[in-house]
Design a protein around this motif. Structure first.
Motif, mmCIF file in Angstrom:
data_model
loop_
_atom_site.group_PDB
_atom_site.id
_atom_site.type_symbol
_atom_site.label_atom_id
_atom_site.label_comp_id
_atom_site.label_asym_id
_atom_site.label_seq_id
_atom_site.Cartn_x
_atom_site.Cartn_y
_atom_site.Cartn_z
ATOM 1 N N VAL A 107 0.829 -1.213 0.000
ATOM 2 C CA VAL A 107 0.000 0.000 0.000
ATOM 3 C C VAL A 107 0.863 1.263 0.000
ATOM 4 C CG1 VAL A 107 -1.985 -1.140 1.071
ATOM 5 C CG2 VAL A 107 -0.318 0.054 2.513
ATOM 6 N N TYR A 108 2.099 1.142 0.479
ATOM 7 C CA TYR A 108 3.011 2.287 0.448
ATOM 8 C C TYR A 108 3.357 2.687 -0.985
ATOM 9 C CZ TYR A 108 3.867 1.730 5.476
ATOM 10 O OH TYR A 108 3.737 1.646 6.835
ATOM 11 N N GLN A 109 3.192 1.792 -1.953
ATOM 12 C CA GLN A 109 3.444 2.120 -3.356
ATOM 13 C C GLN A 109 2.600 3.310 -3.801
ATOM 14 O OE1 GLN A 109 5.625 0.775 -5.554
ATOM 15 N NE2 GLN A 109 6.297 -0.975 -4.347
ATOM 16 N N LEU A 110 1.421 3.454 -3.221
ATOM 17 C CA LEU A 110 0.467 4.483 -3.662
ATOM 18 C C LEU A 110 0.452 5.726 -2.781
ATOM 19 C CD1 LEU A 110 -2.568 2.217 -4.590
ATOM 20 C CD2 LEU A 110 -0.784 3.135 -6.096
ATOM 21 N N LEU A 111 1.289 5.768 -1.778
ATOM 22 C CA LEU A 111 1.291 6.882 -0.834
ATOM 23 C C LEU A 111 1.804 8.148 -1.517
ATOM 24 C CD1 LEU A 111 0.597 7.439 2.119
ATOM 25 C CD2 LEU A 111 2.960 6.883 2.691
ATOM 26 N N ALA A 112 1.026 9.213 -1.462
ATOM 27 C CA ALA A 112 1.392 10.485 -2.084
ATOM 28 C C ALA A 112 2.521 11.159 -1.292
ATOM 29 C CB ALA A 112 0.171 11.395 -2.144
ATOM 30 N N ASN A 113 3.128 12.139 -1.914
ATOM 31 C CA ASN A 113 4.139 12.997 -1.290
ATOM 32 C C ASN A 113 5.377 12.257 -0.803
ATOM 33 O OD1 ASN A 113 2.470 15.306 -1.661
ATOM 34 N ND2 ASN A 113 1.288 14.661 0.122
ATOM 35 N N GLN A 165 -8.126 -2.636 2.674
ATOM 36 C CA GLN A 165 -8.528 -1.747 3.760
ATOM 37 C C GLN A 165 -7.784 -2.090 5.055
ATOM 38 O OE1 GLN A 165 -12.631 -2.102 4.946
ATOM 39 N NE2 GLN A 165 -12.660 -0.013 5.722
ATOM 40 N N GLN A 166 -7.659 -3.355 5.339
ATOM 41 C CA GLN A 166 -6.974 -3.790 6.556
ATOM 42 C C GLN A 166 -5.507 -3.342 6.553
ATOM 43 O OE1 GLN A 166 -7.452 -7.958 7.501
ATOM 44 N NE2 GLN A 166 -5.534 -8.007 8.635
ATOM 45 N N SER A 167 -4.853 -3.454 5.411
ATOM 46 C CA SER A 167 -3.452 -3.031 5.295
ATOM 47 C C SER A 167 -3.315 -1.529 5.519
ATOM 48 C CB SER A 167 -2.893 -3.406 3.920
ATOM 49 O OG SER A 167 -2.884 -4.803 3.748
ATOM 50 N N LEU A 168 -4.249 -0.751 4.970
ATOM 51 C CA LEU A 168 -4.230 0.695 5.199
ATOM 52 C C LEU A 168 -4.397 1.007 6.687
ATOM 53 C CD1 LEU A 168 -6.407 2.092 2.263
ATOM 54 C CD2 LEU A 168 -3.918 2.223 2.505
ATOM 55 N N GLN A 169 -5.381 0.380 7.309
ATOM 56 C CA GLN A 169 -5.647 0.627 8.725
ATOM 57 C C GLN A 169 -4.449 0.273 9.596
ATOM 58 O OE1 GLN A 169 -9.244 -1.684 9.203
ATOM 59 N NE2 GLN A 169 -10.546 0.122 8.967
ATOM 60 N N GLU A 170 -3.832 -0.868 9.330
ATOM 61 C CA GLU A 170 -2.683 -1.305 10.115
ATOM 62 C C GLU A 170 -1.515 -0.333 10.019
ATOM 63 O OE1 GLU A 170 -1.913 -5.214 8.568
ATOM 64 O OE2 GLU A 170 -3.479 -6.140 9.797
ATOM 65 N N ARG A 171 -1.440 0.420 8.915
ATOM 66 C CA ARG A 171 -0.340 1.345 8.699
ATOM 67 C C ARG A 171 -0.734 2.798 8.939
ATOM 68 N NH1 ARG A 171 -0.140 -3.181 6.490
ATOM 69 N NH2 ARG A 171 1.821 -4.278 6.162
ATOM 70 N N GLY A 172 -1.962 3.024 9.372
ATOM 71 C CA GLY A 172 -2.420 4.377 9.672
ATOM 72 C C GLY A 172 -2.543 5.267 8.459
ATOM 73 N N ILE A 173 -2.890 4.676 7.322
ATOM 74 C CA ILE A 173 -3.015 5.416 6.063
ATOM 75 C C ILE A 173 -4.491 5.523 5.706
ATOM 76 C CG2 ILE A 173 -2.444 5.440 3.606
ATOM 77 C CD1 ILE A 173 0.015 3.714 4.304
ATOM 78 N N SER A 174 -4.908 6.702 5.271
ATOM 79 C CA SER A 174 -6.287 6.883 4.829
ATOM 80 C C SER A 174 -6.319 6.947 3.296
ATOM 81 C CB SER A 174 -6.882 8.167 5.416
ATOM 82 O OG SER A 174 -6.160 9.290 4.958
ATOM 83 N N ALA A 175 -7.474 6.696 2.744
ATOM 84 C CA ALA A 175 -7.633 6.661 1.283
ATOM 85 C C ALA A 175 -7.267 7.994 0.641
ATOM 86 C CB ALA A 175 -9.059 6.272 0.920
ATOM 87 N N ASP A 176 -7.477 9.105 1.326
ATOM 88 C CA ASP A 176 -7.165 10.405 0.732
ATOM 89 C C ASP A 176 -5.662 10.684 0.673
ATOM 90 O OD1 ASP A 176 -6.918 10.780 3.479
ATOM 91 O OD2 ASP A 176 -7.831 12.763 3.465
ATOM 92 N N GLN A 177 -4.847 9.809 1.220
ATOM 93 C CA GLN A 177 -3.394 9.946 1.143
ATOM 94 C C GLN A 177 -2.806 9.205 -0.064
ATOM 95 O OE1 GLN A 177 -2.932 8.615 5.400
ATOM 96 N NE2 GLN A 177 -1.291 10.132 5.320
ATOM 97 N N LEU A 178 -3.663 8.527 -0.811
ATOM 98 C CA LEU A 178 -3.192 7.742 -1.948
ATOM 99 C C LEU A 178 -3.117 8.600 -3.205
ATOM 100 C CD1 LEU A 178 -5.196 4.446 -1.346
ATOM 101 C CD2 LEU A 178 -2.907 5.067 -0.524
ATOM 102 N N ILE A 179 -2.181 8.282 -4.076
ATOM 103 C CA ILE A 179 -1.928 9.064 -5.282
ATOM 104 C C ILE A 179 -2.928 8.766 -6.398
ATOM 105 C CG2 ILE A 179 -0.282 7.485 -6.360
ATOM 106 C CD1 ILE A 179 1.409 10.040 -6.952
ATOM 107 N N VAL A 180 -3.626 7.637 -6.312
ATOM 108 C CA VAL A 180 -4.606 7.265 -7.326
ATOM 109 C C VAL A 180 -5.974 7.062 -6.687
ATOM 110 C CG1 VAL A 180 -2.924 6.157 -8.834
ATOM 111 C CG2 VAL A 180 -4.132 4.805 -7.145
ATOM 112 N N ASP A 181 -6.983 7.105 -7.523
ATOM 113 C CA ASP A 181 -8.334 6.822 -7.074
ATOM 114 C C ASP A 181 -8.516 5.314 -7.116
ATOM 115 O OD1 ASP A 181 -10.967 7.138 -6.294
ATOM 116 O OD2 ASP A 181 -11.683 7.474 -8.337
ATOM 117 N N ALA A 182 -8.389 4.688 -5.971
ATOM 118 C CA ALA A 182 -8.464 3.233 -5.890
ATOM 119 C C ALA A 182 -9.707 2.827 -5.115
ATOM 120 C CB ALA A 182 -7.217 2.693 -5.193
ATOM 121 N N THR A 183 -10.098 1.579 -5.276
ATOM 122 C CA THR A 183 -11.220 1.025 -4.522
ATOM 123 C C THR A 183 -10.659 0.342 -3.284
ATOM 124 O OG1 THR A 183 -12.398 0.670 -6.601
ATOM 125 C CG2 THR A 183 -13.221 -0.496 -4.655
#
Length: 121
Positions: free
Chosen positions: A47-53, A83-101
């Motif tokens: 999921v870090y592949q898609l992390l912006a900034n 979703q579980q991977s995002l939650q475990e890493r404290g990442i929200s969907a709005d921090q991603l560089i692409v519009d993903a499901t």
């Protein structure tokens, strides 16, 4: 999610420290450019592949992350993030560089089960 997905690229590693993410992205774009029905799924540290900034130059790495924005131009419409991977890493969907499901792990498992080929990076 289409039942006719020919290739799913599963990203499960962090973007820096290896070329794995870049190779997976290149393979995905190449196949999609040949009209291979392709999908991308991101689990675990992938999921870090898609992390912006991100600032990969600070660790002497090339910035391939922005290239994920090209997926829709190559008709890669199925981009699933665990979703579980995002939650475990404290990442929200709005921090991603692409519009993903954002989906449950079971939905990613279903995509993998309906894909003719799955390649893991």
């Amino acid at each position: 999610m289409a039942n006719s997905t020919q290739l799913t690229v599963l990203f499960q590693r962090a973007p820096h420290g290896s070329v794995s993410g870049r190779e997976g992205l290149d393979l995905l774009l190449l196949n999609a450019s040949y009209d291979v029905v392709s999908a991308a799924a991101f689990v675990g540290d992938g999921v870090y592949q898609l992390l912006a900034n991100q600032q990969p130059e600070t660790v002497a790495s090339k910035n391939h992350i922005v290239t994920f924005k090209a997926l829709p131009m190559y008709d890669v419409d199925t981009i699933l993030v665990c979703q579980q991977s995002l939650q475990e890493r404290g990442i929200s969907a709005d921090q991603l560089i692409v519009d993903a499901t954002i989906v449950a792990p079971s939905e990613i498992a279903a995509l993998l089960g309906h894909s003719k080929e799955v390649l893991t990076f």
